[in-house]
Design a protein around this motif. Structure first.
Motif, short mmCIF file in Angstrom:
data_model
loop_
_atom_site.label_atom_id
_atom_site.label_comp_id
_atom_site.label_asym_id
_atom_site.label_seq_id
_atom_site.Cartn_x
_atom_site.Cartn_y
_atom_site.Cartn_z
N THR A 196 -2.80 9.27 -4.20
CA THR A 196 -3.65 8.95 -3.06
C THR A 196 -3.15 9.74 -1.85
O THR A 196 -2.02 10.24 -1.82
CB THR A 196 -3.59 7.46 -2.72
OG1 THR A 196 -2.26 7.13 -2.28
CG2 THR A 196 -3.94 6.61 -3.94
N LYS A 197 -3.99 9.83 -0.82
CA LYS A 197 -3.60 10.52 0.41
C LYS A 197 -2.39 9.85 1.03
O LYS A 197 -1.48 10.51 1.55
CB LYS A 197 -4.77 10.50 1.40
CG LYS A 197 -4.51 11.27 2.68
CD LYS A 197 -5.74 11.28 3.57
CE LYS A 197 -5.48 12.10 4.85
NZ LYS A 197 -6.68 12.14 5.72
N GLU A 198 -2.32 8.51 0.96
CA GLU A 198 -1.21 7.78 1.54
C GLU A 198 0.09 8.05 0.78
O GLU A 198 1.15 8.20 1.40
CB GLU A 198 -1.51 6.28 1.53
CG GLU A 198 -2.62 5.83 2.48
CD GLU A 198 -4.01 6.25 2.00
OE1 GLU A 198 -4.92 6.36 2.86
OE2 GLU A 198 -4.20 6.46 0.78
N GLN A 199 0.02 8.12 -0.56
CA GLN A 199 1.21 8.42 -1.34
C GLN A 199 1.75 9.82 -1.03
O GLN A 199 2.95 10.02 -0.86
CB GLN A 199 0.89 8.32 -2.84
CG GLN A 199 0.71 6.90 -3.34
CD GLN A 199 0.21 6.87 -4.78
OE1 GLN A 199 -0.62 7.68 -5.19
NE2 GLN A 199 0.72 5.94 -5.56
N ALA B 278 1.31 11.59 1.70
CA ALA B 278 1.84 11.63 3.06
C ALA B 278 3.21 10.98 3.13
O ALA B 278 4.12 11.49 3.81
CB ALA B 278 0.87 10.93 4.01
N ALA B 279 3.39 9.86 2.44
CA ALA B 279 4.68 9.17 2.46
C ALA B 279 5.77 10.03 1.83
O ALA B 279 6.90 10.10 2.33
CB ALA B 279 4.57 7.84 1.71
N GLU C 250 6.93 12.97 4.15
CA GLU C 250 7.68 12.64 5.37
C GLU C 250 9.15 13.00 5.26
O GLU C 250 9.80 13.37 6.24
CB GLU C 250 7.56 11.14 5.67
CG GLU C 250 6.23 10.75 6.30
CD GLU C 250 6.18 9.27 6.64
OE1 GLU C 250 7.23 8.60 6.52
OE2 GLU C 250 5.10 8.79 7.01
N ASP D 34 -0.36 18.30 0.63
CA ASP D 34 -0.80 16.91 0.63
C ASP D 34 -2.20 16.77 0.05
O ASP D 34 -2.52 15.75 -0.58
CB ASP D 34 -0.73 16.31 2.04
CG ASP D 34 -1.61 17.04 3.06
OD1 ASP D 34 -1.84 18.25 2.88
OD2 ASP D 34 -2.05 16.39 4.03
#
Length: 386
Positions: free
Chosen positions: A91-94, A96-97, A100, A72
């Motif tokens: 991005t960190k959010e991308q 992480a998603a 999952e 990540d």
């Protein structure tokens, strides 16, 4: 068992470094930590990942621990391996998603109780500037620029982002953080994996053994299977998609798919490879769906394919779209028959790949209620007009 396991490993691997060292460790009964890095640049794994996942399961069955590294943090840099240009930074959010969805997918092959899952942001995300400088001091810029993809880009005057230099250092430090004894990957990862040995030695650890395995070409039969190239068969895709995409692979790839990802024993592999190409692909397609979704799903996927392509009928059960006041391009986009957007929809129409009730249509087509819209070979939507 250990000797047979090592021979199977050597048969499947393109290269093992250091072969004798790994063999000795296995023969004396060492319990090894076997590492694989997964790059969450896309939310789904594909059939090409089965090559290394099957190897990891074989290690587990011999009593070893598998360590899956979800990159990540490194995904925010972008792996330059095999690239002719800089990857987009996630991005960190991308990241992480995307990560999952990985866990339920790897559970199709691996034993979760013997799998250690780690995110490399655990150690890379907390480094300060001094830590990064110390890490960069463990190797030279010349070592990094020796890698083939960087060398080719330098020769072609293509850009190399300064941040990309960090990638092999960070991947190597992953091995330090998890105390890796063995790291496996595709042949495109050989530089990174060997570089990890240098980083481990610099931190006073015994260097990991490295094994690299063949890359599986995608459905185009040319480039390695990749989500970004659109030539993939997704592990998590519907059974009908897996079956249909497998039937579309070029004949010359049948043997490679059967041997690398079918999961069939040697006797059954030989039986499949003795078949005519179309029958061999059908047997392979059914087996892949069975591996990933079960016997009943494989049976239904085969029936669905036969209905569409042998009997030339649209399936009775298909999604519906309210296309009231929609033009053809908009309908293709909203129905996900052209998931990339209006540009893809127009290309499909121009190339004659869009049909209504089995007949090719142009961009000005006006819908009537109940018509069946199709694009490509396996995708159908029933149109509703109020």
């Amino acid at each position: 068992m250990t000797a047979k396991f090592f021979e199977r490993l050597r048969e499947r691997a393109v290269q093992i470094h250091n072969e004798e060292h790994l063999k000795t460790r296995l023969e004396r009964g060492d319990k090894l930590r076997v590492k694989l890095g997964l790059d969450p640049t896309a939310p789904d794994l594909h059939v090409g990942h089965l090559v290394v996942l099957d190897v990891l399961r074989a290690f587990q069955d011999e009593g070893h621990t598998v360590v899956l590294i979800v990159g990540d943090f490194t995904a925010m840099i972008g792996d330059p391996s095999g690239r002719s240009e800089t990857r987009p930074i996630l991005t960190k959010e991308q990241a992480a998603a995307n990560a999952e969805t990985y866990f339920e997918q790897v559970d199709l092959v691996l034993d979760r109780d013997r799998t250690e899952i780690r995110f490399n942001s655990e150690w890379l995300g907390v480094m300060n500037s001094a830590d990064v400088l110390r890490l960069l001091g463990k190797a030279t810029l010349q070592q990094v620029l020796q890698r083939e993809d960087f060398a080719d880009r330098l020769k072609g005057s293509a850009a190399i982002g300064a941040h990309e230099i960090l990638y092999p250092f960070n991947q190597g430090y992953d091995s330090v953080a998890v105390l890796a004894d063995v790291e496996i990957g595709g042949t495109d990862q050989l530089f990174n994996l060997l570089f990890g040995r240098d980083i481990q030695k610099a931190y006073g650890q015994e260097p990991q053994d490295v094994a690299v395995f063949p890359l599986l070409e995608g459905t185009d039969g040319v480039q390695k299977m990749s989500k970004s190239l659109g030539n993939y068969i997704g592990i998590n895709e519907p059974p009908e998609e897996i079956y249909g995409k497998t039937m579309s692979i070029p004949d010359q790839l049948i043997e490679k798919y059967v041997r690398l990802v079918s999961g069939l024993d040697e006797r059954r592999q030989a039986e499949v490879l003795a078949m005519k190409p179309r029958d061999a692909k059908a047997a392979l397609a059914r087996q892949l769906v069975k591996r990933l979704h079960g016997e009943e799903a494989a049976r239904r996927a085969e029936e669905d394919f036969d209905l569409k392509f042998r009997k030339h009928e649209a399936p009775a059960d298909m999604p519906e779209l309210d296309a009231t006041n929609l033009d053809l391009v908009s309908a293709l986009v909203q129905s996900r028959l052209a998931p990339s957007g209006r540009g893809e929809a127009r290309r499909l129409i121009e190339q004659g790949g869009v049909r209504v009730n089995g007949v090719k249509v142009g961009i000005d087509h006006q819908f009537e209620d109940g018509q069946v819209l199709s694009a490509g070979k396996r995708r159908f939507v029933r149109i509703r007009v109020k």
